[in-house]
Design a protein around this motif. Structure first.
Motif, PDB file in Angstrom:
ATOM      1  N   ARG A  42       1.652   6.681  -6.895  1.00 39.47           N
ATOM      2  CA  ARG A  42       0.580   7.602  -7.270  1.00 39.47           C
ATOM      3  C   ARG A  42       1.003   9.046  -7.036  1.00 39.47           C
ATOM      4  NH1 ARG A  42      -4.506   5.506  -4.256  1.00 39.47           N
ATOM      5  NH2 ARG A  42      -3.652   3.422  -4.171  1.00 39.47           N
ATOM      6  N   PHE A  43       1.720   9.261  -5.957  1.00 35.72           N
ATOM      7  CA  PHE A  43       2.219  10.603  -5.678  1.00 35.72           C
ATOM      8  C   PHE A  43       3.177  11.068  -6.774  1.00 35.72           C
ATOM      9  CE2 PHE A  43       5.480  13.358  -3.771  1.00 35.72           C
ATOM     10  CZ  PHE A  43       4.679  14.431  -3.420  1.00 35.72           C
ATOM     11  N   VAL A  64       0.838  -1.195   0.000  1.00 35.86           N
ATOM     12  CA  VAL A  64       0.000   0.000   0.000  1.00 35.86           C
ATOM     13  C   VAL A  64       0.874   1.246   0.000  1.00 35.86           C
ATOM     14  CG1 VAL A  64      -1.691   1.305   1.340  1.00 35.86           C
ATOM     15  CG2 VAL A  64      -1.905  -1.160   1.136  1.00 35.86           C
ATOM     16  N   ALA A  65       1.960   1.220   0.742  1.00 32.81           N
ATOM     17  CA  ALA A  65       2.861   2.367   0.797  1.00 32.81           C
ATOM     18  C   ALA A  65       3.543   2.590  -0.553  1.00 32.81           C
ATOM     19  CB  ALA A  65       3.913   2.168   1.885  1.00 32.81           C
ATOM     20  N   SER A 107       2.330   1.738  -3.570  1.00 28.66           N
ATOM     21  CA  SER A 107       1.362   2.244  -4.537  1.00 28.66           C
ATOM     22  C   SER A 107       1.005   3.699  -4.247  1.00 28.66           C
ATOM     23  CB  SER A 107       0.109   1.370  -4.551  1.00 28.66           C
ATOM     24  OG  SER A 107      -0.564   1.470  -3.311  1.00 28.66           O
ATOM     25  N   THR A 108       0.970   4.094  -2.997  1.00 22.54           N
ATOM     26  CA  THR A 108       0.708   5.489  -2.652  1.00 22.54           C
ATOM     27  C   THR A 108       1.862   6.374  -3.114  1.00 22.54           C
ATOM     28  OG1 THR A 108      -0.516   4.768  -0.694  1.00 22.54           O
ATOM     29  CG2 THR A 108       0.165   7.060  -0.767  1.00 22.54           C
TER      30      THR A 108
END
Length: 119
Positions: free
Chosen positions: A11-12, A4-5, A7-8
């Motif tokens: 995305r950033f 999750v980290a 992919s975040t």
């Protein structure tokens, strides 16, 4: 939790590159708009040129320097170190600080009425 980290973070980065691309695109478009809004060639007779010499150059010397380049002198300006030349002049007189086009700068040209009142 690490997936999750990641992919975040990705995305950033995508958002960051998207913002950079938008800013670069806007800057490029505004540059093209500024270039497109520049005036084109002026139709009609060309404007005379003013040769501006240093203030310590007397009027006769300024005219002589202008004539030495083969320029056609139209008149002197209101101050003796400014000489108004014909528009076909391309050579810069020796010692002239500036060569200005007189499209909207008619303040340095002596009007015939002012010239008559000087005499």
């Amino acid at each position: 939790m690490s997936s999750v980290a990641i992919s975040t973070a990705s995305r950033f980065r995508l958002r960051q590159w998207r913002d950079i691309g938008l800013i670069a695109g806007l800057a490029l478009c505004s540059g093209f708009l500024a270039l497109a809004s520049l005036p084109g060639p002026v139709a009609g007779p060309p404007a005379p040129l003013a040769a501006v010499f240093p203030p310590w150059v007397v009027g006769e010397e300024a005219v002589a320097r202008s004539l030495a380049t083969g320029a056609r002198v139209l008149r002197q300006g209101t101050v003796p170190f400014v000489v108004v030349l014909a528009p076909e002049t391309t050579a810069r007189p020796v010692g002239a600080l500036l060569m200005l086009r007189l499209d909207g700068l008619a303040g340095c040209i002596i009007s015939p009425e002012a010239e008559a009142s000087r005499s």
